[in-house]
Design an enzyme around this catalytic site. Structure first.
Site, mmCIF file in Angstrom:
data_model
loop_
_atom_site.group_PDB
_atom_site.id
_atom_site.type_symbol
_atom_site.label_atom_id
_atom_site.label_comp_id
_atom_site.label_asym_id
_atom_site.label_seq_id
_atom_site.Cartn_x
_atom_site.Cartn_y
_atom_site.Cartn_z
ATOM 1 N N GLY A 1 0.875 -1.264 -0.135
ATOM 2 C CA GLY A 1 -0.044 0.031 -0.147
ATOM 3 C C GLY A 1 0.866 1.250 -0.192
ATOM 4 O O GLY A 1 0.476 2.191 -0.591
ATOM 5 N N CYS A 2 1.874 1.200 0.821
ATOM 6 C CA CYS A 2 2.771 2.410 0.879
ATOM 7 C C CYS A 2 3.430 2.585 -0.514
ATOM 8 O O CYS A 2 3.727 3.846 -0.893
ATOM 9 C CB CYS A 2 3.647 2.340 2.049
ATOM 10 S SG CYS A 2 3.160 2.020 3.453
ATOM 11 N N THR A 3 3.695 1.529 -1.218
ATOM 12 C CA THR A 3 4.523 1.829 -2.456
ATOM 13 C C THR A 3 3.362 2.306 -3.550
ATOM 14 O O THR A 3 3.907 3.210 -4.254
ATOM 15 C CB THR A 3 5.158 0.545 -2.861
ATOM 16 O OG1 THR A 3 5.927 -0.067 -1.986
ATOM 17 C CG2 THR A 3 5.799 0.517 -4.247
#
Length: 158
Positions: A43-45
């Site tokens: 998700g952060c990527t």
């Protein structure tokens, strides 16, 4: 958690290259301060790559994007290099800034409760005041939502 219209809490953190970044030194310019749980996770990527892919539009609007998470400078450097991230990645290793912004707290993931970063973001105006707050951010849509809020805030300023 700071609210729209409140002065953004000032902070200074080091980025992946050891350079200090102080929010109050951004006066006169917009800054997106977004908190994300961890470097190089799915998700952060997605969120970081969305900001990367829209970075030119933020830059053209005299706006910097700062992505904060608790990992250290080495993790930030690897994350930046792997995905070609052109924006600032301050290391909030003891999550003090996340605490200050209400972005650290209890969360539930796959039925397990833990403490960590609550995906939260702030648009800080040139006057140092909060112009927009996002909670419950969808990583893949966040940069586009950020650009919309930025354009609205810039229009409201005249």
């Amino acid at each position: 958690m700071p609210k729209v219209g409140e002065l953004a809490p000032d902070f200074e953190l080091l980025d992946d290259a050891g350079r200090p970044h102080r929010l109050s030194e951004r006066r006169g310019h917009f800054t997106v301060v977004y908190f994300y749980p961890a470097d190089d996770t799915p998700g952060c990527t997605k969120e970081a790559c969305s900001f990367r892919d829209n970075n030119a539009e933020f830059t053209d609007a005299d706006t910097e994007v700062w992505g904060l998470s608790p990992q250290g400078p080495a993790s930030k450097a690897a994350f930046r290099a792997k995905y070609g991230l052109p924006f600032t990645l301050p290391a909030d290793e003891n999550h003090a800034v996340a605490d200050l912004y209400g972005a650290w707290g209890e969360k539930v993931s796959y039925g397990k409760t833990s403490l960590g970063i609550l995906r939260t973001s702030f648009l800080v105006g040139p006057d140092g005041y909060i112009a927009h707050v996002w909670t419950h951010v969808k990583p893949e849509d966040h940069a586009i939502e950020g650009l919309k809020a930025l354009h609205q805030a810039r229009s409201a300023r005249g």
